[in-house]
Write a protein that holds these residues in place. Structure first.
Motif, mmCIF file in Angstrom:
data_model
loop_
_atom_site.group_PDB
_atom_site.id
_atom_site.type_symbol
_atom_site.label_atom_id
_atom_site.label_comp_id
_atom_site.label_asym_id
_atom_site.label_seq_id
_atom_site.Cartn_x
_atom_site.Cartn_y
_atom_site.Cartn_z
ATOM 1 N N LYS A 164 0.532 -1.724 -0.393
ATOM 2 C CA LYS A 164 -0.060 0.231 -0.233
ATOM 3 C C LYS A 164 0.867 0.937 0.163
ATOM 4 O O LYS A 164 -0.149 2.272 0.124
ATOM 5 C CB LYS A 164 -1.161 0.321 1.354
ATOM 6 N N ILE A 165 2.237 1.238 -0.770
ATOM 7 C CA ILE A 165 2.463 2.573 -0.839
ATOM 8 C C ILE A 165 3.278 2.228 -2.068
ATOM 9 O O ILE A 165 3.524 1.465 -2.809
ATOM 10 C CB ILE A 165 4.005 2.297 -0.222
ATOM 11 N N ASP A 166 3.557 3.202 -3.052
ATOM 12 C CA ASP A 166 4.953 3.390 -3.520
ATOM 13 C C ASP A 166 6.114 3.223 -3.799
ATOM 14 O O ASP A 166 6.697 4.052 -2.294
ATOM 15 C CB ASP A 166 4.018 5.239 -4.328
ATOM 16 N N LYS A 167 7.023 2.781 -4.580
ATOM 17 C CA LYS A 167 7.337 2.092 -4.188
ATOM 18 C C LYS A 167 8.972 2.495 -5.014
ATOM 19 O O LYS A 167 8.557 2.381 -6.793
ATOM 20 C CB LYS A 167 8.105 0.139 -4.055
ATOM 21 N N PRO A 168 10.437 3.345 -4.785
ATOM 22 C CA PRO A 168 11.265 3.231 -6.623
ATOM 23 C C PRO A 168 11.512 2.191 -7.094
ATOM 24 O O PRO A 168 11.582 0.940 -6.242
ATOM 25 C CB PRO A 168 12.431 4.353 -5.625
ATOM 26 N N ARG A 169 12.798 2.354 -7.883
ATOM 27 C CA ARG A 169 12.776 1.538 -8.471
ATOM 28 C C ARG A 169 13.925 0.889 -7.498
ATOM 29 O O ARG A 169 14.727 1.038 -6.758
ATOM 30 C CB ARG A 169 14.316 2.335 -9.700
ATOM 31 N N SER A 170 14.562 -0.389 -8.432
ATOM 32 C CA SER A 170 15.222 -1.710 -7.406
ATOM 33 C C SER A 170 16.881 -0.561 -6.860
ATOM 34 O O SER A 170 17.094 -0.211 -7.724
ATOM 35 C CB SER A 170 16.201 -2.985 -7.843
ATOM 36 N N GLN A 171 17.347 -0.107 -5.352
ATOM 37 C CA GLN A 171 18.457 -0.129 -5.329
ATOM 38 C C GLN A 171 19.502 -0.773 -5.865
ATOM 39 O O GLN A 171 21.149 -0.178 -5.452
ATOM 40 C CB GLN A 171 18.868 0.205 -4.236
ATOM 41 N N HIS A 172 20.115 -1.903 -6.411
ATOM 42 C CA HIS A 172 21.066 -3.093 -6.597
ATOM 43 C C HIS A 172 22.102 -1.975 -7.177
ATOM 44 O O HIS A 172 21.813 -1.668 -8.225
ATOM 45 C CB HIS A 172 20.521 -4.241 -7.347
ATOM 46 N N PRO A 173 23.078 -2.601 -6.947
ATOM 47 C CA PRO A 173 24.495 -1.310 -7.530
ATOM 48 C C PRO A 173 24.558 -1.474 -8.855
ATOM 49 O O PRO A 173 24.633 -0.867 -9.618
ATOM 50 C CB PRO A 173 25.416 -1.762 -6.940
ATOM 51 N N VAL A 174 23.632 -2.891 -9.988
ATOM 52 C CA VAL A 174 24.213 -3.342 -11.406
ATOM 53 C C VAL A 174 23.043 -2.632 -11.849
ATOM 54 O O VAL A 174 23.409 -1.741 -12.670
ATOM 55 C CB VAL A 174 24.010 -4.625 -11.104
ATOM 56 N N TYR A 175 22.111 -2.046 -11.401
ATOM 57 C CA TYR A 175 21.878 -0.179 -11.912
ATOM 58 C C TYR A 175 21.782 0.714 -12.176
ATOM 59 O O TYR A 175 21.815 1.514 -12.268
ATOM 60 C CB TYR A 175 19.835 -1.057 -11.419
ATOM 61 N N ALA A 176 23.650 1.081 -11.261
ATOM 62 C CA ALA A 176 23.811 1.990 -11.315
ATOM 63 C C ALA A 176 24.471 1.900 -12.788
ATOM 64 O O ALA A 176 24.823 3.322 -12.322
ATOM 65 C CB ALA A 176 25.131 2.333 -9.781
ATOM 66 N N ARG A 177 25.069 0.998 -13.352
ATOM 67 C CA ARG A 177 25.482 1.099 -14.407
ATOM 68 C C ARG A 177 24.396 1.192 -16.105
ATOM 69 O O ARG A 177 24.910 1.373 -17.149
ATOM 70 C CB ARG A 177 25.832 -0.704 -14.902
ATOM 71 N N GLN A 178 23.075 1.781 -15.221
ATOM 72 C CA GLN A 178 22.440 1.719 -16.472
ATOM 73 C C GLN A 178 21.578 4.226 -16.324
ATOM 74 O O GLN A 178 21.190 3.671 -15.689
ATOM 75 C CB GLN A 178 20.881 1.314 -16.546
ATOM 76 N N LEU A 179 22.950 4.266 -17.519
ATOM 77 C CA LEU A 179 22.576 5.508 -17.446
ATOM 78 C C LEU A 179 21.488 6.142 -17.856
ATOM 79 O O LEU A 179 20.655 7.327 -17.038
ATOM 80 C CB LEU A 179 23.667 6.309 -17.729
ATOM 81 N N PHE A 180 20.945 5.357 -18.527
ATOM 82 C CA PHE A 180 19.010 5.795 -18.916
ATOM 83 C C PHE A 180 18.639 4.611 -19.066
ATOM 84 O O PHE A 180 18.790 3.537 -20.345
ATOM 85 C CB PHE A 180 19.007 5.992 -21.029
ATOM 86 N N PRO A 181 18.334 4.296 -17.848
ATOM 87 C CA PRO A 181 17.349 2.344 -18.107
ATOM 88 C C PRO A 181 16.046 2.838 -18.690
ATOM 89 O O PRO A 181 15.619 4.069 -18.853
ATOM 90 C CB PRO A 181 16.992 2.238 -16.871
ATOM 91 N N ASP A 182 15.323 1.737 -19.081
ATOM 92 C CA ASP A 182 14.228 1.632 -19.724
ATOM 93 C C ASP A 182 12.833 2.389 -18.882
ATOM 94 O O ASP A 182 13.048 2.192 -18.208
ATOM 95 C CB ASP A 182 13.601 0.149 -19.934
ATOM 96 N N PRO A 183 12.430 3.517 -19.428
ATOM 97 C CA PRO A 183 12.148 4.074 -18.240
ATOM 98 C C PRO A 183 10.263 3.600 -18.307
ATOM 99 O O PRO A 183 9.770 3.529 -19.635
ATOM 100 C CB PRO A 183 12.020 5.525 -19.583
ATOM 101 N N ILE A 184 9.854 4.228 -17.575
ATOM 102 C CA ILE A 184 8.360 3.755 -17.160
ATOM 103 C C ILE A 184 7.837 5.075 -17.232
ATOM 104 O O ILE A 184 8.327 6.021 -17.311
ATOM 105 C CB ILE A 184 8.361 3.382 -15.858
ATOM 106 N N LEU A 185 6.830 4.864 -18.001
ATOM 107 C CA LEU A 185 5.937 6.046 -18.069
ATOM 108 C C LEU A 185 6.025 6.948 -17.358
ATOM 109 O O LEU A 185 5.720 6.900 -16.225
ATOM 110 C CB LEU A 185 4.219 5.756 -17.978
#
Length: 790
Positions: free
Chosen positions: A442-463
Motif C-alpha cells: 500500500k505504498i509507492d516504491k522507487p526502482r531497485s537500489q541494487h548496485p547493478v542498476y547504477a550501470r544503466q545511465l538511461f534505463p528503460d523508462p516507465i511511463l
C-alpha cells in the motif's frame, strides 16, 4: 546496498529441449562454459540427444548462437555417465518438461554431485518454486530459486526471478546482477504464484482476446490487424503469436491456469476455445506443423474461417472508422472513442482492454511487488510498447476506471469481481515521482537500489519517467555534443532521422571533435535511441547527382572521408558505442574510432553494394590497412574474407559475428545489456584517455596486393557470373571494390599511403554513382526500402 558478486565460470543446463538448448547457447554467447545434459540415448552415442540439440542450434532462426562456431564449446552430457561434471559447476539451470514428478526425481539425482556453493535454478514457466525446493536437501534450499527465461532466450529481454521462502538474499542479488550484466536481461522479481507475472497477465490477455473474438464474431486475421502494431504490440499480434508458440503449448499453459487457479474469479474462461481444441485434435499445432490459425498456400497466407471450417485468403484490415480512431495520438481521446463507437471492432478492442485492466488490478497484490514489475514483464516478455497499467494511466486513470466500474455493474465485463479499493481512491495512476504502486504494501516504491542498476545511465523508462538530459557543450542542426556528470567524457549524438549522415552531421562531427580536443578528455559516439546509424542520407546524394552537380557530389564524398579520418586522428580518444543497425557510413565511423563498444545485438555492415555503390567513407581503406597489418608479406589472404563481406553487402547477425567478418576488431568490446552500453563505453573512453591516448601515426607504407590480387578476384567473379549468381552490374561494383582493396593497378607488393586508397574509393564511388543502373538502385531503395537487382 552492497552485494557479493556471483562468480560463474561454468554452468550446467538440464534438459536439451527447445528452451534448455537455447539457454545453453546464450550462456555460451556470454563466454560461460556450459554443459548440456539430457537422458541417455537408446542407440548411437550415449549423449546423442544433447549432441543433436547442439547441432540443431546452428539451423534455428532467429539464431540462438551469436556466432555459429560457439556450438563446439557446449559440452554434451547425459545423466548416466556425466554427473561428475556437476562437481565444478557454479550454476545449474533445470529446463526439463513441466512435470513436477520428473523435476523432483531429477533434483534428487543431481543433489549429491553438486558443490557446497552451486546455485540451483528452475526455468519452469509456472510450477510452484517452493514445492520444487522441497526435493532438495535442506542445506541446498537457500541456493534455489526460479529463473524463468522467455522464448527465444537470446532475444527476449525478460527473465523472471522467483525466490522461495528460504532463498538467500545474497544468492538472489548475485543472480540478478549476473542475469542483467552477463546475459543482458531485464530482471523482474516475481512472487511464487502460478505462471508468475508475464504469462499470468499475458496469457489472460490472449484468453480475453479469444473470448471477445467469438463474442464480436470477428475473423482471426481481423483480430491480428487490431491487436498488433496498431495498438503498440508486435506484428505477430494474437493468433500468429499462438501459431509461433505452438497451439499445444498454448493449451498446456491454459490448462495449468485452470488446474492451479481454482479460486480465480475468471476461472470459467481458463479453457481452450472449441476451435483451438479442434485444431490441436487435427494435429494443426501452428508453425511447427505448417498449419494452425494460418497456413501457407503457395505464395498466399490463408487463415482459418471457423464458419466455413476451411482456410480463406487473409486480407482483413481494421474498418475505416476503427483505423481512424487508432490513428488518434491522444490515448484519452482514443479510448473514449473506442468505448463510444458502435463498430464491433471498436467494441472488441475496448472490451479486451477493459478485461485486461480489470484482471491486472485485481491480481496485482498477489502476483507482483509493484505495478512497474507487471508493466516491465509484459513489455519485455511480450514485446508490447506499454504495459497494461501504463496504457490505463496514459488513457486517463479516473475516466477509464469509471467506465470499467460501469461495465462491471452492467454485467458486461468478463467477471463480476469488484475493482480493488485502491483503484478508486482518487489516484491519477500507479506510476509517479515517488515510484510505482505496491498494492500489497500500500505504498509507492522507487526502482531497485541494487548496485547493478547504477550501470544503466538511461534505463528503460516507465511511463512519465524523465532522465537528466545532460549539459550541451556544442551543437548544430546535425549533432549534439554533451556531457553527463563531470568525468570529462563528451557524448556525441546525431539528430537526424534513423541517425543518417548528411552535411550537418559531417561538419558537426569534425567541429565537435575540435571542441572536445580543447575542453574534454574523450568522446563517445552514442545515439539516444537505436539505430547507431543507417548510413549516408541517400536522398541528398541522389539530388546532387540528378541536378548534375558533380563537383558538389565529389566534395560530399571527400567530406565523408575527412570526417572518418578526423575520428581516427583525434587527439582525444573517440569511442563508438553501437547498438542496433550500424550500416554504411555508420559502420565506417566505428571502424575509424579508437575502440568500438558494441551491444551483442548490433547488426553491422558495409551495405553500399546493395545500392550500386561501394564504401567510400574510408571503409575499404581501413580494411586494406588491417589486411596489411595482419600479413605484411601477403595482404591478399586477409582480403579474401572481407572482399566477400563487402561485395555481398553482408550484415552481421551479432557483434560477435561482426568480429568474424572483420568489421569489428578483436580489441573491440561486446556488451550484452543495451542499457549498460553508454556506461561501459564511457569507462573505456576514460581509461584510454587516462592511459595517455595518442592517435595512430599516418600510415604511409601500406603493402598492397596490386593488379595480381585484383585479377584473382576478377577470375572468381567470372565463375559466379557464368553460374548466373550475379548480374553484370554486380560484377562491375565488385571489381571496383577489389581494385580499391588491392591498391589499384600497381605491382603486387607496392607500398601506398592512406590518401592513395581514399582517392581510389572516391574515384570508383563517383564513377559508379553516375551510372544509370546505380541511380535506379538508389531510387528503388529510397522508395521501397528494398534493394534492386538490376
Amino acid at each position: 546496498m552492497t552485494t557479493t558478486p556471483l562468480r560463474i565460470r561454468k554452468a550446467a543446463v538440464l534438459g536439451a529441449g527447445v528452451m534448455g538448448a537455447q539457454i545453453a547457447a546464450h550462456l555460451t554467447n556470454a563466454d560461460v562454459e556450459t554443459v548440456l545434459f539430457d537422458l541417455p540415448a537408446k542407440d548411437g552415442p550415449k549423449s546423442g540427444i544433447a549432441l543433436k540439440a547442439i547441432e540443431n542450434l546452428k539451423k534455428l532462426s532467429p539464431a540462438p548462437l551469436a556466432d555459429k562456431d560457439r556450438a563446439a564449446a557446449i559440452i554434451a552430457a547425459n545423466y548416466d555417465d556425466d554427473l561428475d561434471h556437476l562437481k565444478d559447476v557454479d550454476l545449474v539451470i533445470e529446463a526439463i518438461a513441466e512435470r513436477m514428478d520428473w523435476k523432483l526425481d531429477l533434483y534428487k539425482k543431481i543433489a549429491p554431485h553438486l558443490s557446497k556453493t552451486a546455485i540451483i535454478a528452475s526455468n519452469t514457466s509456472g510450477l510452484s518454486i517452493n514445492s520444487l525446493a522441497e526435493a532438495l536437501p535442506q542445506e541446498m534450499r537457500h541456493r534455489f530459486s526460479g529463473v524463468h527465461f522467455f522464448n527465444p532466450p537470446r532475444y527476449m529481454h525478460l527473465v523472471e526471478l522467483i525466490p522461495t521462502k528460504l532463498t538467500d538474499g545474497n544468492v538472489l542479488a548475485g543472480l540478478e546482477a549476473f542475469l542483467t550484466t552477463t546475459l543482458g536481461k531485464g530482471v523482474v522479481i516475481a512472487k511464487d504464484t502460478p505462471n508468475f507475472i508475464g504469462n499470468r497477465i499475458g496469457v489472460f490477455s490472449m484468453l480475453a482476446t479469444m473470448y471477445h473474438t467469438e463474442q464480436f464474431k470477428l475473423g482471426f486475421d481481423t483480430v491480428d490487424a487490431l491487436t498488433g502494431p496498431a495498438v503498440g504490440r508486435p506484428k505477430s499480434a494474437t493468433y500468429r503469436t499462438a501459431d509461433v508458440v505452438g497451439l499445444d503449448t498454448m493449451a498446456h499453459v491454459i490448462k495449468t491456469m485452470a488446474d492451479t487457479l481454482a479460486d480465480d474469479p475468471w476461472h470459467e474462461y481458463f479453457k481452450a476455445p472449441v476451435w483451438l481444441q479442434g485444431l490441436i485434435d487435427q494435429g494443426a499445432l501452428g508453425q511447427k506443423t505448417g498449419a494452425g490459425f494460418y497456413r501457407k498456400a503457395g505464395k498466399d497466407i490463408v487463415v482459418l474461417d471457423v464458419a466455413k471450417r476451411d482456410y480463406r485468403v487473409s486480407e482483413q484490415k481494421p474498418s475505416d472508422e476503427v483505423a481512424a480512431i487508432l490513428a488518434i495520438k491522444d490515448p484519452a481521446e482514443k479510448f473514449g472513442k473506442l468505448r463510444a463507437s458502435a463498430d464491433p471492432q471498436a467494441q472488441f478492442l475496448w472490451a479486451s482492454f477493459r478485461d485486461l485492466f480489470h484482471y491486472s488490478a485485481y491480481h496485482l497484490a498477489d502476483i507482483a511487488d509493484t505495478a512497474r514489475d507487471v508493466d516491465f514483464a509484459i513489455r519485455w516478455g511480450y514485446g508490447w510498447k506499454l504495459g497494461p497499467f501504463e496504457t490505463w494511466q496514459a488513457a486517463g486513470w479516473q475516466q477509464v476506471t469509471g467506465w470499467i466500474a460501469e461495465d462491471i455493474a452492467a454485467g458486461k465485463a468478463m467477471s463480476k469481481a469488484p475493482l480493488p479499493a485502491w483503484v478508486t481512491d482518487g489516484r491519477s495512476g500507479v506510476h509517479g515521482k515517488a515510484g510505482s504502486y505496491s498494492a500489497s504494501a500500500k505504498i509507492d516504491k522507487p526502482r531497485s537500489q541494487h548496485p547493478v542498476y547504477a550501470r544503466q545511465l538511461f534505463p528503460d523508462p516507465i511511463l512519465g519517467e524523465k532522465f537528466e538530459q545532460g549539459t550541451t557543450v556544442w551543437e548544430n542542426d546535425g549533432v549534439r555534443l554533451w556531457t553527463l556528470g563531470d568525468d570529462g567524457v563528451g557524448i556525441l549524438s546525431f539528430k537526424t532521422k534513423m541517425n543518417t549522415v548528411n552535411d550537418q552531421v559531417l561538419d558537426g562531427i569534425q567541429h565537435a571533435i575540435g571542441v572536445a580536443e580543447e575542453k574534454l578528455k574523450a568522446v563517445v559516439l552514442w545515439q539516444t535511441s537505436e539505430p547507431f546509424s543507417a548510413g549516408a542520407d541517400l536522398k541528398g546524394a541522389l539530388g546532387l547527382l540528378q541536378a548534375g552537380k558533380l563537383d558538389a557530389f565529389n566534395e560530399m564524398v571527400a567530406n565523408f572521408q575527412r570526417t572518418s579520418m578526423r575520428i581516427k586522428h583525434s587527439l582525444v580518444p573517440v569511442v563508438a558505442a553501437v547498438r542496433g543497425l550500424a550500416l554504411g557510413g555508420g559502420c565506417e565511423f566505428q571502424m575509424h574510432s579508437a575502440r568500438t563498444v558494441a551491444a551483442l545485438e548490433s547488426y553491422i555492415g558495409l551495405v553500399e553494394a546493395g545500392v550500386g555503390l561501394l564504401p567510400a567513407g574510408g571503409g575499404l581503406k581501413e580494411l586494406a590497412v588491417r589486411a596489411a597489418k595482419a600479413n605484411p608479406d601477403d595482404p591478399f589472404e586477409a582480403l579474401k574474407k572481407v572482399f566477400e563481406t563487402v561485395a555481398m553487402a553482408k550484415v552481421s547477425g551479432s557483434a560477435l559475428e561482426a568480429k568474424q567478418l572483420g568489421l569489428l576488431r578483436d580489441s573491440d568490446v561486446v556488451v550484452f545489456n543495451n542499457y549498460e552500453l553508454l556506461y561501459i563505453a564511457k569507462q573505456v573512453a576514460h581509461s584510454l584517455a587516462e592511459s595517455g591516448w595518442r592517435p595512430p601515426l599516418p600510415a604511409r607504407t601500406i603493402p598492397v596486393s596490386g593488379d595480381v590480387g585484383a585479377a584473382t578476384f576478377h577470375a572468381s567473379l567470372t565463375n559466379m557470373q557464368a553460374g548466373y549468381f550475379v548480374s553484370e552490374h554486380d560484377v562491375e561494383i565488385a571489381l571496383r571494390i577489389a581494385d580499391t582493396l588491392c591498391g589499384g593497378k600497381i605491382e603486387r607488393g607496392s607500398q601506398v599511403d592512406e590518401e592513395w586508397l581514399l582517392a581510389l574509393e572516391r574515384k570508383h564511388f563517383v564513377e559508379l554513382a553516375q551510372t544509370e543502373k546505380t541511380q535506379a538502385r538508389i531510387a528503388h531503395t529510397m522508395t521501397t526500402g528494398k534493394p534492386l537487382r538490376n
